[in-house]
Design a protein around this motif. Structure first.
Motif, short mmCIF file in Angstrom:
data_model
loop_
_atom_site.label_atom_id
_atom_site.label_comp_id
_atom_site.label_asym_id
_atom_site.label_seq_id
_atom_site.Cartn_x
_atom_site.Cartn_y
_atom_site.Cartn_z
N ILE A 37 0.84 -1.19 0.00
CA ILE A 37 0.00 0.00 0.00
C ILE A 37 0.88 1.24 0.00
CG2 ILE A 37 -1.84 1.23 1.24
CD1 ILE A 37 -2.67 -1.55 0.28
N ASP A 38 0.50 2.24 -0.77
CA ASP A 38 1.20 3.52 -0.75
C ASP A 38 0.88 4.23 0.56
OD1 ASP A 38 2.10 6.19 -1.14
OD2 ASP A 38 1.84 6.01 -3.31
N ALA A 39 1.89 4.44 1.39
CA ALA A 39 1.67 5.03 2.71
C ALA A 39 1.11 6.44 2.64
CB ALA A 39 2.98 5.03 3.50
N ARG A 40 1.31 7.11 1.52
CA ARG A 40 0.79 8.48 1.39
C ARG A 40 -0.72 8.51 1.30
NH1 ARG A 40 4.15 10.10 -3.83
NH2 ARG A 40 3.37 8.00 -4.33
N HIS A 41 -1.33 7.41 0.85
CA HIS A 41 -2.76 7.41 0.57
C HIS A 41 -3.56 6.44 1.42
CE1 HIS A 41 -1.44 9.79 -2.77
NE2 HIS A 41 -0.81 8.78 -3.34
N GLY A 42 -2.91 5.45 2.02
CA GLY A 42 -3.65 4.46 2.78
C GLY A 42 -4.46 3.54 1.88
N LEU A 43 -5.41 2.82 2.46
CA LEU A 43 -6.22 1.88 1.71
C LEU A 43 -7.17 2.61 0.77
CD1 LEU A 43 -7.21 -0.77 4.39
CD2 LEU A 43 -5.47 -0.99 2.62
N LYS A 44 -7.21 2.14 -0.48
CA LYS A 44 -8.17 2.62 -1.47
C LYS A 44 -9.14 1.48 -1.78
CE LYS A 44 -6.35 6.74 -2.17
NZ LYS A 44 -7.08 7.99 -1.83
N ALA A 45 -10.19 1.79 -2.53
CA ALA A 45 -11.20 0.77 -2.84
C ALA A 45 -10.60 -0.48 -3.48
CB ALA A 45 -12.29 1.37 -3.74
N PRO A 46 -9.69 -0.37 -4.47
CA PRO A 46 -9.10 -1.59 -5.05
C PRO A 46 -8.31 -2.42 -4.03
CG PRO A 46 -8.74 0.28 -6.50
CD PRO A 46 -9.23 0.83 -5.21
N ASP A 47 -7.67 -1.74 -3.05
CA ASP A 47 -6.95 -2.47 -2.01
C ASP A 47 -7.92 -3.27 -1.15
OD1 ASP A 47 -4.43 -1.23 -2.70
OD2 ASP A 47 -5.12 0.56 -1.66
N ARG A 48 -9.02 -2.65 -0.79
CA ARG A 48 -10.01 -3.34 0.03
C ARG A 48 -10.61 -4.52 -0.72
NH1 ARG A 48 -10.74 2.14 1.80
NH2 ARG A 48 -10.36 2.25 4.07
N GLU A 49 -10.79 -4.38 -2.02
CA GLU A 49 -11.29 -5.49 -2.82
C GLU A 49 -10.30 -6.65 -2.81
OE1 GLU A 49 -12.19 -4.07 -6.70
OE2 GLU A 49 -13.73 -2.68 -6.02
N MET A 50 -9.01 -6.35 -2.94
CA MET A 50 -8.00 -7.41 -2.90
C MET A 50 -7.96 -8.07 -1.53
SD MET A 50 -5.63 -9.34 -4.04
CE MET A 50 -5.16 -8.72 -5.66
N LEU A 51 -8.00 -7.30 -0.46
CA LEU A 51 -7.96 -7.87 0.88
C LEU A 51 -9.19 -8.73 1.14
CD1 LEU A 51 -6.66 -4.73 2.82
CD2 LEU A 51 -5.36 -6.79 2.26
N ALA A 52 -10.34 -8.27 0.68
CA ALA A 52 -11.56 -9.07 0.84
C ALA A 52 -11.48 -10.36 0.05
CB ALA A 52 -12.77 -8.25 0.41
N PHE A 53 -10.91 -10.30 -1.14
CA PHE A 53 -10.74 -11.50 -1.96
C PHE A 53 -9.84 -12.51 -1.25
CE2 PHE A 53 -8.25 -13.98 -4.94
CZ PHE A 53 -9.21 -14.53 -5.77
N LEU A 54 -8.72 -12.04 -0.72
CA LEU A 54 -7.78 -12.93 -0.04
C LEU A 54 -8.41 -13.54 1.21
CD1 LEU A 54 -4.53 -10.81 -0.39
CD2 LEU A 54 -5.04 -12.96 -1.57
#
Length: 211
Positions: free
Chosen positions: A135-152
């Motif tokens: 994750i880019d520390a400047r921005h934190g979690l974005k919607a695509p990141d949450r989708e990937m984490l939910a998938f995993l």
């Protein structure tokens, strides 16, 4: 030194990275898979760890910093990684650099193909032992990141862990807040590791704590 905040490298890591002396093996690119048919055969004796993340979060640079090599193909152009890139680390470990999700510069048919390939790899690869979501520390979690984490969490079969990268570009208070919020989001998620790694490939900060 390129990474001035590195501590002394322990003997176990020196052996893994091919830095102990004698014939140096180190880290080497071995395969790029743009489809399931192109995936290299799994070796039951060699564990694999994968790095996932949005385009341009610095996955390839992070791999290079962790392996003290320049094997991974890094670029300032988002979406440059367009296949599952496999790297061998001294015949003891494989590191996989996955295409950045988001795919701002990719055609829709290519995006669909990448998604199918990543789904197959992340849910069916028996030698896959850990997924790091960068994750880019400047921005934190974005919607695509949450989708990937939910998938995993829902479909994955291995542990996964978040890495906040580019931490040198964030104020300490903001960094601490983002790490706390991520830990809270992952607290009840299946297979998520509670520790959030924080790293900077520019300074080397946090890389010794990886594991």
């Amino acid at each position: 030194a390129r990474y001035p905040l590195y501590a002394e490298i322990a003997e176990r890591e020196r052996v893994l990275l091919g830095l102990r002396g004698g014939t140096k093996k180190g880290t080497a690119f071995i395969a790029a898979a743009a489809s399931e048919e192109e995936l290299p055969d799994a070796d039951d004796n060699i564990p694999e760890i994968a790095f996932a993340g949005r385009s341009n979060v610095g996955k390839s640079s992070l791999i290079n910093a962790l392996t003290l090599s320049a094997a991974a193909r890094s670029s300032d152009v988002p979406g440059k990684t367009q296949a599952l890139n496999f790297y061998d680390v001294s015949g003891r470990l494989r590191i996989i650099d996955m295409p950045g999700y988001g795919f701002a510069f990719a055609a829709p048919d290519r995006v669909d193909a990448w998604n199918r390939l990543m789904d197959k790899y992340l849910t069916g690869r028996k030698t896959l032992k850990r997924v790091y979501v960068v994750i880019d520390a400047r921005h934190g979690l974005k919607a695509p990141d949450r989708e990937m984490l939910a998938f995993l969490s829902r479909y994955g079969n291995v542990a996964y862990q978040v890495v906040l990268n580019k931490t040198d570009l964030v104020k300490p208070a903001d960094l601490a807040r983002r790490a706390f919020l991520i830990r809270e989001e992952l607290r009840l998620a299946k297979r998520a590791r509670s520790t959030v790694f924080m790293a900077s490939t520019s300074t080397g900060a946090g890389l010794q704590e990886f594991g």
